[in-house]
Design a protein around this motif. Structure first.
Motif, PDB file in Angstrom:
ATOM      1  N   MET A  33     -22.763  -0.184 -29.619  1.00 53.04           N
ATOM      2  CA  MET A  33     -23.557   0.999 -30.213  1.00 53.04           C
ATOM      3  C   MET A  33     -22.587   2.389 -30.125  1.00 53.04           C
ATOM      4  O   MET A  33     -22.667   2.940 -30.958  1.00 53.04           O
ATOM      5  CB  MET A  33     -24.692   1.080 -29.295  1.00 53.04           C
ATOM      6  CG  MET A  33     -25.785   0.107 -29.505  1.00 53.04           C
ATOM      7  SD  MET A  33     -26.226   0.052 -31.047  1.00 53.04           S
ATOM      8  CE  MET A  33     -26.296  -1.539 -31.448  1.00 53.04           C
ATOM      9  N   THR A  34     -21.787   2.379 -29.194  1.00 44.96           N
ATOM     10  CA  THR A  34     -20.794   3.344 -29.080  1.00 44.96           C
ATOM     11  C   THR A  34     -19.822   3.368 -30.237  1.00 44.96           C
ATOM     12  O   THR A  34     -19.587   4.394 -30.849  1.00 44.96           O
ATOM     13  CB  THR A  34     -19.893   3.192 -27.780  1.00 44.96           C
ATOM     14  OG1 THR A  34     -21.050   3.389 -26.755  1.00 44.96           O
ATOM     15  CG2 THR A  34     -19.048   4.596 -27.751  1.00 44.96           C
ATOM     16  N   PHE A  35     -19.331   2.040 -30.519  1.00 43.24           N
ATOM     17  CA  PHE A  35     -18.566   2.182 -31.788  1.00 43.24           C
ATOM     18  C   PHE A  35     -19.330   2.504 -32.946  1.00 43.24           C
ATOM     19  O   PHE A  35     -18.524   3.431 -33.825  1.00 43.24           O
ATOM     20  CB  PHE A  35     -18.085   0.528 -31.927  1.00 43.24           C
ATOM     21  CG  PHE A  35     -17.221   0.406 -33.137  1.00 43.24           C
ATOM     22  CD1 PHE A  35     -15.718   0.833 -33.324  1.00 43.24           C
ATOM     23  CD2 PHE A  35     -17.927  -0.211 -34.247  1.00 43.24           C
ATOM     24  CE1 PHE A  35     -15.289   0.393 -34.652  1.00 43.24           C
ATOM     25  CE2 PHE A  35     -17.479  -0.446 -35.253  1.00 43.24           C
ATOM     26  CZ  PHE A  35     -15.971  -0.011 -35.534  1.00 43.24           C
ATOM     27  N   VAL A 114     -13.381   3.326 -28.145  1.00 45.81           N
ATOM     28  CA  VAL A 114     -14.148   2.245 -27.291  1.00 45.81           C
ATOM     29  C   VAL A 114     -13.566   1.497 -26.286  1.00 45.81           C
ATOM     30  O   VAL A 114     -14.298   1.173 -25.167  1.00 45.81           O
ATOM     31  CB  VAL A 114     -15.184   1.421 -28.446  1.00 45.81           C
ATOM     32  CG1 VAL A 114     -15.818   0.586 -27.731  1.00 45.81           C
ATOM     33  CG2 VAL A 114     -15.916   2.477 -29.147  1.00 45.81           C
ATOM     34  N   SER A 115     -12.379   0.748 -26.656  1.00 44.10           N
ATOM     35  CA  SER A 115     -11.677  -0.007 -25.742  1.00 44.10           C
ATOM     36  C   SER A 115     -11.185   0.704 -24.536  1.00 44.10           C
ATOM     37  O   SER A 115     -10.855   0.092 -23.725  1.00 44.10           O
ATOM     38  CB  SER A 115     -10.631  -0.676 -26.508  1.00 44.10           C
ATOM     39  OG  SER A 115     -11.024  -1.710 -27.720  1.00 44.10           O
ATOM     40  N   SER A 116     -10.916   2.025 -24.785  1.00 44.00           N
ATOM     41  CA  SER A 116     -10.414   2.457 -23.529  1.00 44.00           C
ATOM     42  C   SER A 116     -11.293   3.297 -22.464  1.00 44.00           C
ATOM     43  O   SER A 116     -11.038   3.784 -21.511  1.00 44.00           O
ATOM     44  CB  SER A 116      -9.353   4.133 -24.120  1.00 44.00           C
ATOM     45  OG  SER A 116     -10.315   4.895 -24.975  1.00 44.00           O
ATOM     46  N   TYR A 117     -12.517   2.987 -22.856  1.00 46.35           N
ATOM     47  CA  TYR A 117     -13.673   3.440 -21.827  1.00 46.35           C
ATOM     48  C   TYR A 117     -13.539   2.513 -20.551  1.00 46.35           C
ATOM     49  O   TYR A 117     -13.543   1.397 -20.579  1.00 46.35           O
ATOM     50  CB  TYR A 117     -15.038   3.359 -22.272  1.00 46.35           C
ATOM     51  CG  TYR A 117     -15.265   4.150 -23.366  1.00 46.35           C
ATOM     52  CD1 TYR A 117     -15.488   5.604 -23.051  1.00 46.35           C
ATOM     53  CD2 TYR A 117     -15.795   3.975 -24.498  1.00 46.35           C
ATOM     54  CE1 TYR A 117     -15.568   6.724 -23.847  1.00 46.35           C
ATOM     55  CE2 TYR A 117     -16.182   4.992 -25.551  1.00 46.35           C
ATOM     56  CZ  TYR A 117     -16.226   6.163 -25.165  1.00 46.35           C
ATOM     57  OH  TYR A 117     -16.472   7.263 -25.947  1.00 46.35           O
TER      58      TYR A 117
END
Length: 117
Positions: A33-35, A114-117
Motif C-alpha cells: 500500500m505504501t508502494f 519502500v524497501s528502505s523502511y
C-alpha cells in the motif's frame, strides 16, 4: 495474495501491470500500500504524455520530455522546434514507450524507498 493493481492505480495498462506485479510480488500488504501511494504520485499516464507531444505541434516543443524528466532533451526540443518536428512526431508515435520507461524508473525508485523502511 496477488494485488489487484487495476483497482489500486487508475489507467493502468497491461505491460505496466505485469511489470508492477513482478517487482512487488514479495511485498507484504502494508508495504504494498505504501508502494502504491508513492508510485501513484510519481507516475504519468499515457494520455498526459500524448498531450505534451501535441503541444509540440502548437509551438511548445519538448513538454513531453520535461514531463518524463529528460530536461536536456526538453531544452533541445524547445530551441529546435522539436528537432524540426521530426522528434515530436517520433515521440507522438512512441508516447506509450516513453511513458512506460518513465513509469518503470518511478516504480524502481518507489520500490527502493519502500524497501528502505
Amino acid at each position: 495474495m496477488a494485488p489487484n493493481f487495476m483497482n489500486l492505480i487508475p489507467a493502468l495498462e497491461g505491460e505496466e501491470m505485469v511489470f508492477l506485479q513482478h517487482i512487488t510480488r514479495d511485498l507484504p500488504e502494508e508495504r504494498l500500500m505504501t508502494f502504491v501511494a508513492l508510485y501513484n504520485s510519481k507516475r504519468r499516464k499515457t494520455d498526459q504524455i500524448l498531450l505534451g507531444c501535441v503541444l509540440g505541434f502548437l509551438g511548445i516543443a519538448g513538454v513531453q520530455r520535461f514531463m518524463v524528466g529528460q530536461n536536456g532533451m526538453g531544452i533541445i526540443y524547445f530551441f529546435t522546434a522539436g528537432l524540426c518536428f521530426i522528434g515530436t512526431i517520433m515521440d507522438t508515435v512512441n508516447h506509450k514507450r516513453l511513458t512506460f520507461e518513465y513509469n518503470q524508473q518511478m516504480a524502481r525508485e518507489s520500490m527502493a524507498m519502500v524497501s528502505s523502511y
